[in-house]
Each structure stands twice: as structure tokens, then as C-alpha cells.
Design a protein around this motif. Sequence first.
Motif, PDB file in Angstrom:
ATOM      1  N   SER A  81       1.743  -2.254  -4.404  1.00  0.00           N
ATOM      2  CA  SER A  81       3.102  -2.455  -3.912  1.00  0.00           C
ATOM      3  C   SER A  81       3.354  -3.920  -3.561  1.00  0.00           C
ATOM      4  N   TYR A  82       4.619  -4.216  -3.470  1.00  0.00           N
ATOM      5  CA  TYR A  82       5.022  -5.555  -3.051  1.00  0.00           C
ATOM      6  C   TYR A  82       4.469  -5.864  -1.663  1.00  0.00           C
ATOM      7  N   GLN A  83       4.488  -4.881  -0.768  1.00  0.00           N
ATOM      8  CA  GLN A  83       3.993  -5.117   0.587  1.00  0.00           C
ATOM      9  C   GLN A  83       2.525  -5.534   0.568  1.00  0.00           C
ATOM     10  N   GLU A  84       1.750  -4.990  -0.360  1.00  0.00           N
ATOM     11  CA  GLU A  84       0.346  -5.392  -0.474  1.00  0.00           C
ATOM     12  C   GLU A  84       0.236  -6.853  -0.916  1.00  0.00           C
TER      13      GLU A  84
ATOM     14  N   VAL B 168       2.468  -9.207  -0.313  1.00  0.00           N
ATOM     15  CA  VAL B 168       2.844  -9.980   0.878  1.00  0.00           C
ATOM     16  C   VAL B 168       1.646 -10.079   1.817  1.00  0.00           C
ATOM     17  N   SER B 169       0.930  -8.993   2.010  1.00  0.00           N
ATOM     18  CA  SER B 169      -0.241  -9.001   2.893  1.00  0.00           C
ATOM     19  C   SER B 169      -1.327  -9.940   2.385  1.00  0.00           C
TER      20      SER B 169
ATOM     21  N   THR C 191      12.950  -9.887  -0.465  1.00  0.00           N
ATOM     22  CA  THR C 191      12.719  -8.548  -0.993  1.00  0.00           C
ATOM     23  C   THR C 191      11.884  -8.693  -2.263  1.00  0.00           C
ATOM     24  N   ARG C 192      11.440  -7.597  -2.799  1.00  0.00           N
ATOM     25  CA  ARG C 192      10.668  -7.635  -4.044  1.00  0.00           C
ATOM     26  C   ARG C 192      11.492  -8.289  -5.159  1.00  0.00           C
TER      27      ARG C 192
END
Length: 113
Positions: A4-7, A9-10, A32-33
Motif C-alpha cells: 500500500s501507499y501507506q507502507e 510512506v512508512s 495522497t497516493r
Amino acid sequence: MAQSYQEIVSILEEAVSSDEIGAHRNFWRTLTRDEFVAFKVFGSIPLVVRSETGTGFDAAESNLIKALEARTPFGRDVGVAGANFRRMPAGRPALAQDQIDRIRAWLGAGAPE
């Protein structure tokens, strides 16, 4: 493989130890993505490149991957011939190859949300 995009970012946040960084700032924090994949560093350097087929992104040609792997035009600080910019994250340890590979796989999969 990054899921995911959140991964992503992390991974980027971990790469800078959650510190505020200089020139282009921590742009991933506020995008945002869709904004991320369309983002141009300094307003002119595309972060990612669409694949020639239009399905997904070309990770190998994306500046995000080039910057992390110290490939031209990145890597001036680590001796890459013809490089104009430092390897990213600048002034910090290089990302582990498995983290770069996760970003590469995410891009190749179309950068899912």
C-alpha cells in the motif's frame, strides 16, 4: 512487496528517522497516493514514470528509485559519474535493498492505494 501507499510512506519516513529534511521537505507526509505519483520534485523532476504500456509505473526509470539506488542523475556524493544530485536520503544511510525492492514492486503493481 509493498502492499500500500501507506507502507511506502512508512519506508520513506523511516529512511529519514522521522526528521524534517531540507530542500524538497518530507513531501510524502501531505500527499495522497494520486498526488504522490504525479509529484514533481522542485516542480520539474517527476518522482515516478508511467510505464510505456500505461499500466503501472516504470520503477527502473522512476526518479524515486534512481535517487534511492544512487543512479544517474543521483549519487554525486557517492561517486556516480555525471550525477547532479546526492543519493537519497541525502546525508543518511542508504535504504536497504529489500526496502527499495518493495517500493519498486509497489510501483510495478500500479502503486495501489
